[in-house]
Design a protein around this motif. Structure first.
Motif, PDB file in Angstrom:
ATOM      1  N   ASN A  33      -4.988  -2.069  -3.018  1.00  0.00           N
ATOM      2  CA  ASN A  33      -4.219  -0.989  -3.184  1.00  0.00           C
ATOM      3  C   ASN A  33      -2.778  -1.562  -2.724  1.00  0.00           C
ATOM      4  OD1 ASN A  33      -6.248   0.686  -3.507  1.00  0.00           O
ATOM      5  ND2 ASN A  33      -6.416   0.848  -1.379  1.00  0.00           N
ATOM      6  N   ALA A  76       1.856  -6.045 -14.955  1.00  0.00           N
ATOM      7  CA  ALA A  76       1.132  -4.811 -14.798  1.00  0.00           C
ATOM      8  C   ALA A  76       0.141  -4.491 -15.922  1.00  0.00           C
ATOM      9  CB  ALA A  76       2.105  -3.859 -14.538  1.00  0.00           C
ATOM     10  N   SER A  98       1.579   3.071  -2.589  1.00  0.00           N
ATOM     11  CA  SER A  98       1.469   4.010  -3.492  1.00  0.00           C
ATOM     12  C   SER A  98       1.000   5.564  -3.176  1.00  0.00           C
ATOM     13  CB  SER A  98       0.295   3.309  -4.380  1.00  0.00           C
ATOM     14  OG  SER A  98      -0.200   4.326  -5.482  1.00  0.00           O
ATOM     15  N   TYR A  99       0.042   5.647  -2.189  1.00  0.00           N
ATOM     16  CA  TYR A  99      -0.146   6.772  -1.841  1.00  0.00           C
ATOM     17  C   TYR A  99       1.068   7.680  -1.443  1.00  0.00           C
ATOM     18  CZ  TYR A  99      -3.274  10.383   0.712  1.00  0.00           C
ATOM     19  OH  TYR A  99      -3.572  11.465   1.079  1.00  0.00           O
ATOM     20  N   TYR A 118      -0.119  -3.078  -4.212  1.00  0.00           N
ATOM     21  CA  TYR A 118       0.909  -2.635  -5.234  1.00  0.00           C
ATOM     22  C   TYR A 118       0.166  -2.022  -6.549  1.00  0.00           C
ATOM     23  CZ  TYR A 118       3.543  -5.555  -1.967  1.00  0.00           C
ATOM     24  OH  TYR A 118       4.088  -5.640  -0.891  1.00  0.00           O
ATOM     25  N   SER A 119       0.987  -1.295  -6.979  1.00  0.00           N
ATOM     26  CA  SER A 119       0.381  -0.581  -8.167  1.00  0.00           C
ATOM     27  C   SER A 119       1.744  -0.404  -9.231  1.00  0.00           C
ATOM     28  CB  SER A 119      -0.189   0.786  -7.710  1.00  0.00           C
ATOM     29  OG  SER A 119       1.023   1.573  -7.284  1.00  0.00           O
ATOM     30  N   ALA A 120       1.318   0.092 -10.450  1.00  0.00           N
ATOM     31  CA  ALA A 120       2.262   0.493 -11.399  1.00  0.00           C
ATOM     32  C   ALA A 120       3.397   1.262 -10.755  1.00  0.00           C
ATOM     33  CB  ALA A 120       1.622   0.926 -12.725  1.00  0.00           C
ATOM     34  N   SER A 121       2.939   2.354 -10.128  1.00  0.00           N
ATOM     35  CA  SER A 121       3.937   3.230  -9.688  1.00  0.00           C
ATOM     36  C   SER A 121       4.741   2.764  -8.216  1.00  0.00           C
ATOM     37  CB  SER A 121       3.200   4.638  -9.513  1.00  0.00           C
ATOM     38  OG  SER A 121       2.264   4.581  -8.481  1.00  0.00           O
ATOM     39  N   THR A 123      -7.807  -7.860 -16.531  1.00  0.00           N
ATOM     40  CA  THR A 123      -6.505  -7.220 -16.700  1.00  0.00           C
ATOM     41  C   THR A 123      -5.356  -8.287 -16.829  1.00  0.00           C
ATOM     42  OG1 THR A 123      -6.818  -7.431 -14.010  1.00  0.00           O
ATOM     43  CG2 THR A 123      -7.151  -5.504 -15.105  1.00  0.00           C
ATOM     44  N   CYS A 167       0.964  -1.265  -0.138  1.00  0.00           N
ATOM     45  CA  CYS A 167       0.146   0.037   0.056  1.00  0.00           C
ATOM     46  C   CYS A 167       0.703   1.127   0.118  1.00  0.00           C
ATOM     47  CB  CYS A 167      -0.893  -0.012   1.100  1.00  0.00           C
ATOM     48  SG  CYS A 167      -1.968  -1.413   1.180  1.00  0.00           S
ATOM     49  N   PRO A 211       5.389  -0.755  -7.599  1.00  0.00           N
ATOM     50  CA  PRO A 211       5.271  -2.076  -7.559  1.00  0.00           C
ATOM     51  C   PRO A 211       5.853  -3.067  -6.598  1.00  0.00           C
ATOM     52  CG  PRO A 211       7.043  -1.074  -8.888  1.00  0.00           C
ATOM     53  CD  PRO A 211       6.500   0.005  -8.135  1.00  0.00           C
TER      54      PRO A 211
END
Ligand SMILES: Nc1ncnc2c1ncn2[C@@H]1O[C@H](COP(=O)(O)OP(=O)(O)O)[C@@H](O)[C@H]1O
Ligand SMILES: O=c1ccn([C@@H]2O[C@H](COP(=O)(O)OP(=O)(O)O)[C@@H](O)[C@H]2O)c(=O)[nH]1
Length: 836
Positions: free
Chosen positions: A65, A462, A33-34, A67-70, A457, A31, A72
Motif C-alpha cells: 500500500n 501506474a 492512500s487511506y 503508493y497508489s494511483a490516488s 502490471t 501508505c 502517488p
C-alpha cells in the motif's frame, strides 16, 4: 497529533498556502492512500510515534500500500523548492489558543544515495545521513509567530484541520533516483517524536551531465586505482559512489552490463558501505569485482564524444586516489587487477545483510581472473576463452559487440549451470534474494504448462489496465512458435515474479509462475536472432540528417523491416512481422497519455493470446529534443506550431504565451514582464528559462517546439548554460516580409486582446527582431541547423514546407528510439517500460 499529508504541495499561491487544495498535491507519504481517501486532517491513525514502536516509519517502503494511483510517490526536480503539507491538529500558538502550545521543532531528513529497489530498512531515528533546513524559521516558545511547524495561516478558522506547510530546497546536483525522506516533528520534547516517511523520485531531466567519455574514463580509473584509502576517509567512498552512480545514469539501458544481478549487487554494496564506514574497503572490492570485465565500463557506450577532461570533484590532495596508471588499457580482459586489501574488521551485522556472495565473481568466467591470482582459471571455466584473443570491445562494430555479448551470455549460462550443479552436489543452501539471479529448476518448457500468470502490471508506470481487445484473432499459432512462446513466457514469468513481493520468493512458497526463468540464450535462439537482425537493419540505416529533405514518405530499412510514415494513423510504424516467430509483433510510435510518455512500443504475443496477455514494451527518448521556431512577429509561428502539434504530436511551448500567463498569474515578475512586452523588449532569460523548464518537466514528454525563443544572445547563452541535457534538433525559420507581418498583426490585434498588437508596439518589435533575433537565426544557420521556410503563402501551403523539415526529425527520433527498444529486447532489459 500530526502527520504529513502531502509531500509535494504547490504552495506558490497564497490561497494554496491558506487552504488545502487536493489539486495542488502531487505526492503523498507512504501508505497515504487511506488517509487521502478520508480527507485532509481527518484522524485515521496516520500519526506515528516511532519511539513507541521501535521503527522509524509507520509503514515500510515495500508495503503493497506504499503508493497508489490516488496517492502517488512524489517526483522532484533537482533544485526544487519542495513544500510539504500537514494538518494543524490544534497545535498552534495563536489568539484562539495560547502562546505556549508545545512544539519543539521539525527536522527533515533523507537517505544518502538513491535506492536500487524499494525494499529494505529505513535508517534508524536520527541516523539519517542528510538533513534539510526548512524555510519557515524556528518557532519560539511563548510567541505567536506561525513559524516552524506552526506555519498554518488560517489556523483559527479550523484548529483541527487547518492547513500548515513548510518548504525546503533540494540540492541542484542531486543524482536521479528514488530517495527516502523523513519528516520528524518533536512535540512536547525531543523524546516525543512524530514521523512521516516518504519516497520521492528525482527527475533526471535537465540536470547537467558530464560527458560520457569522461564518466567512462573515470570508471576505468577508479576500478584500476589501487591506492589505499585512509581508513576514515569518507570522501574516498563518496567520490567513488558518485562516479558509479553517474555511470549508471549515463547508461540507463545498462548496455554491456550482464543481467546476472551485477547492478543489484553493486547497489547493495553501496548501501552497505554507506551504512558501515568500516566495511567500505571490503564493499569496494566487491564492487570492483562486479565491474571488472563489463565492456560498458571501458567501452565508450553510446556515441560518447571526444571531450575535454573535466575535473573530478576531489580536493587536490586526494586526486591521487583516482589516478590512472601510465599504461592505462581499457580492455579489462587483458588485465589482472588486485583488489584493495581486505579490511578484516567486518561489520557485526554483516551476517544480516542479504546474501551477497563474496564468491559470486568466481563462478563467472569473465570475472574469474580477478579472484584467481594465478593466470589459469579453473579448467571448467575456460570455455571458449581458449580461442584467439578477442578484439578489444572498443574496436568492434555494433554487430560484433552484440555477437560478443551473446557469446559471453552463453558462456555465462554454461558457467551458471555448472555452478548450480556444484551447489546441488554440495547441498548448498544459498538463497539469492534477487529475482534475476534465480535460476530455473525446471526446463523452460514447463512454463507453458503453468497456469496463466497473474495479471501483469506496468513497471515504472501506474496501472491502468488495458481493455481486452475483442477483435484479437484467435487462430492457430504459426509455425516454430515454441521459441517465441518460451521467450514470451519467460519474460512474462520474470515480470510476474518481479511484481511479487520479495517474501514470496522464499523457498517455502514456490508457485511455479513466480519462479523467474532466465532464457537459455544462445545464438541459435531464433527470437534473439530475429531481434538481432532487426537491430542490424536499423543500425545500418543511416539516420537521416536533420538538414536532408525527405524525398519519399516511405523508406525501407533492411530487407524485412519497413518504415512507413503514411501507413496508418499511428504515423510511423515499423512492421516487424515475421510469422515464423510471432503472430503479432509490431513496433509502432506511441503516445501514452496516462504514463505521459512518448515513444516506440513493441507488441509481442501469439494469436491465441488475449490483448491483456500480450506484452507491450515501450521506450521513450533518452534525451529531450527541441525545435526552435523563430521568425518575425506575425510571421505565423503560432499558426504553424498548432498544425505541427496536430500532425506530429510535439509539445508546443510558446515563450510569449508562457510569459503572458506568468504576468496574469500575479507573479512578482508580472509588472516587469508587462513593461517588456508593451515595449517589444526581451525579458531577462532567467525568467523565460524557468518557465520553459517547468513547462517541459510538467509535460512529461520529450519532443518540443519552442516558439519565439531564443530571441537574443542573452537567451541563447542562458539556454546553452542551463539546458545541457536537451538536444536542439534545428530551427524552423518563418521568413515573411515586414509589411505582410504588420498587416497580419493589425488584423490579429482586433481580436487578440494583446497589449502589443498595436502599431507602436509592432514597430518596436520589428526593431528588436532585426537587431537581436536575426543574429541568432544566422548563428544557427552557420551550424546548418536552420530550415528556411517562406511564410508568405497560405497557412496550408506553408505547412507543406514545414512538413519537409519536420519529417526527417520525427523519423530520426523514431529510429533512435526504436533502436533503444530493440536493444532492450535484445538485452532482455525489461526495466524498459513494460505493460500488458
Ligand atoms: N500564412 C498566413 N497567411 C495569412 N495569415 C496568416 C498566415 N499565418 C498566420 N496568419 C495570421 O497572422 C496572424 C499572426 O500569426 P501567428 O501565428 O499568431 O504569428 P506569430 O506567432 O509568428 O506571431 C494570425 O492572426 C494568423 O491567423
Ligand atoms: O523569449 C521570449 C519570447 C517573448 N518575449 C516577449 O513576448 C513578446 C511577444 O512574443 P510572442 O512570441 O508571443 O509574439 P510575436 O512577437 O512573435 O508575435 C515579445 O515581443 C517579447 O516582449 C520575450 O521577452 N522573450
Amino acid at each position: 497529533h500530526s502527520w504529513l499529508e502531502c509531500t509535494n504541495y504547490d504552495a506558490s499561491s497564497t490561497s494554496n498556502q491558506e487552504y488545502w487544495s487536493a489539486a495542488a498535491c502531487t505526492g503523498y507519504a507512504r501508505c497515504g492512500s487511506y488517509q487521502q481517501s478520508h480527507g485532509f486532517g481527518i484522524d485515521t491513525g496516520f500519526d506515528y510515534r516511532p519511539l513507541l514502536h521501535n521503527k522509524p516509519c509507520q509503514c515500510s517502503k515495500d508495503s503493497p500500500n506504499a503508493y497508489s494511483a490516488s496517492a502517488p510517490m512524489a517526483t522532484y526536480v533537482p533544485g526544487q523548492k519542495v513544500c510539504l503539507a500537514y494538518p494543524a491538529k490544534n497545535h498552534v500558538a495563536a489568539p484562539c489558543t495560547n502562546q505556549y502550545i508545545p512544539d519543539t521543532g521539525v527536522r527533515i531528513f533523507r537517505t544518502q544515495h538513491p535506492a536500487s529497489n524499494l525494499t529494505g530498512d529505513d535508517p534508524a531515528l536520527h541516523s539519517w545521513p542528510v538533513e534539510y533546513k526548512h524555510l519557515n524559521g524556528p518557532h519560539q516558545n511563548g510567541v505567536v509567530d506561525y513559524k516552524g511547524f506552526q506555519h498554518c495561516p488560517k489556523f483559527c478558522e479550523d484548529k483541527g484541520r487547518a492547513l500548515c506547510s513548510m518548504c525546503f530546497n533540494l540540492e541542484k546536483d542531486i543524482a536521479p533516483g528514488v530517495y527516502t525522506f523523513q519528516w520528524e516533528w518533536d512535540f512536547n520534547s525531543a523524546n516525543d517524536v512524530y514521523t512521516s516517511c516518504w519516497e520521492a523520485r528525482q527527475f533526471t531531466m535537465l540536470t547537467t551531465h558530464r560527458r560520457k567519455s569522461v564518466i567512462v574514463q573515470q570508471m576505468a580509473d577508479i576500478i584500476q586505482s589501487q591506492a589505499m584509502p585512509e581508513a576514515d576517509n569518507e570522501h574516498w567512498w563518496d567520490a567513488r559512489v558518485k562516479i558509479i552512480q553517474e555511470w549508471l545514469r549515463a547508461n540507463p539501458l545498462r548496455i554491456g552490463v550482464p543481467e546476472d544481478g551485477t547492478i543489484e549487487t553493486i547497489m547493495q554494496q553501496i548501501s552497505r558501505g554507506d551504512k558501515y564506514v568500516h566495511v567500505r574497503v571490503k564493499a569496494w572490492n566487491h564492487i570492483v569485482t562486479e565491474l571488472q570485465g563489463i565492456p560498458g565500463v571501458c567501452e565508450k557506450f553510446a556515441t560518447a564524444e571526444a571531450s575535454p577532461e573535466l575535473p573530478i570533484e576531489l580536493p587536490p590532495e586526494k586526486q591521487e586516489l583516482l589516478q590512472i596508471p601510465e599504461d592505462n588499457n581499457c580492455d579489462q580482459s587483458e588485465q589482472t587487477i588486485s583488489p584493495l586489501p581486505l579490511n578484516t574488521n567486518e561489520d557485526p551485522q554483516e551476517s544480516n545483510v542479504q546474501p551477497v556472495s563474496p564468491f559470486r565473481g568466481k563462478l563467472r568466467p569473465n570475472k574469474a581472473k580477478t579472484l584467481h591470482h594465478d593466470s589459469n582459471p579453473p579448467p571448467e571455466l575456460q570455455l571458449s576463452n581458449q580461442e584467439t584473443k578477442p578484439k578489444p570491445i572498443s574496436q568492434m562494430s555494433m554487430m560484433e559487440r552484440q555477437q560478443e555479448w551473446l557469446r559471453k551470455k552463453a558462456e555465462k549460462a554454461a558457467a551458471e549451470k555448472l555452478r548450480q550443479q556444484q551447489e546441488a552436489e554440495k547441498e548448498l543452501t544459498f538463497q539469492p534474494s534477487l529475482i534475476k539471479k534465480q535460476i530455473p529448476t525446471k526446463p523452460v518448457i514447463e512454463a507453458e504448462k503453468a497456469p496463466s500468470p497473474p495479471r501483469l502490471t506496468r513497471l515504472k508506470s501506474a496501472g491502468r489496465q488495458r481493455k481486452q481487445s475483442s477483435n484479437t484473432t484467435k487462430t492457430a499459432p504459426a509455425t516454430s512458435k515454441s521459441s517465441s512462446r518460451s521467450l514470451l513466457d519467460t519474460v512474462k514469468a520474470e515480470l510476474a515474479a518481479s511484481t511479487q513481493p520479495s517474501t514470496q520468493l522464499e523457498p517455502s512458497s514456490t508457485p511455479s509462475i513466480t519462479t523467474p526463468i532466465i532464457p537459455t540464450t544462445s545464438t541459435t535462439d531464433p527470437t534473439i536472432a530475429y531481434v538481432s537482425k532487426a537491430l542490424e537493419a536499423i543500425n545500418n540505416t543511416a539516420i537521416i540528417s536533420s538538414t536532408t529533405p525527405l524525398t519519399t514518405a516511405s523508406r525501407k530499412i533492411g530487407d524485412d523491416f519497413h518504415y512507413d510514415t503514411t501507413s496508418s494513423d499511428t504515423k510511423g510504424r515499423y512492421q516487424l512481422q515475421d510469422p515464423t516467430l510471432f503472430d503479432l509483433t509490431s513496433m509502432y510510435r506511441k503516445k501514452d497519455k496516462y504514463a505521459r510518455c512518448d515513444g516506440v512500443a513493441l507488441q509481442m504475443g501469439r494469436r491465441e493470446d488475449t490483448h491483456q496477455e500480450q506484452l507491450i514494451a515501450m521506450a521513450g527518448a533518452l534525451r529531450h529534443k527541441v525545435l526552435f521556431v523563430l521568425g518575425g512577429p506575425g510571421a505565423g509561428k503560432g499558426t504553424q506550431c498548432a498544425k505541427i502539434v496536430a500532425e506530429y504530436g510535439f509539445v508546443h511551448l510558446s515563450a510569449g504565451d508562457l510569459l503572458r500567463a506568468e504576468r496574469a498569474s500575479g507573479s512578482e515578475n508580472g509588472d516587469m514582464i508587462d513593461r517588456m512586452i508593451r515595449e517589444g523588449a526581451i525579458v531577462p532569460v532567467k525568467v523565460t528559462l524557468d518557465l520553459l523548464r517547468k513547462a517541459m518537466v510538467d509535460s512529461g514528454r520529450d519532443l518540443f517546439l519552442i516558439d519565439g525563443f531564443p530571441r537574443n544572445y542573452d537567451n541563447l547563452q542562458g539556454w546553452n548554460d542551463e539546458m545541457t541535457d536537451v538536444d536542439v534538433a534545428g530551427v524552423l525559420f518563418y521568413d515573411c516580409p515586414e509589411d505582410e507581418m504588420e498587416k497580419r498583426l493589425l488584423e490579429r490585434g482586433k481580436t487578440s486582446g494583446r497589449t502589443d498588437d498595436n502599431i507602436d508596439a509592432i514597430r518596436k518589435r520589428f526593431t528588436t527582431y532585426h537587431e537581436s533575433t536575426m543574429p541568432i537565426i544566422e548563428h544557427f544557420a552557420e551550424q546548418n541547423k536552420v530550415f528556411h521556410i517562406l511564410a508568405i503563402s497560405t497557412p496550408d501551403e506553408v505547412f507543406e514546407e514545414t512538413k519537409k523539415a519536420i519529417e526527417p526529425i520525427v523519423q530520426t527520433h523514431l529510429v533512435e528510439t526504436t533502436q533503444r527498444l530493440l536493444n532492450a529486447v535484445f538485452n532482455n532489459d525489461w526495466a524498459t517500460y513494460v505493460v500488458t
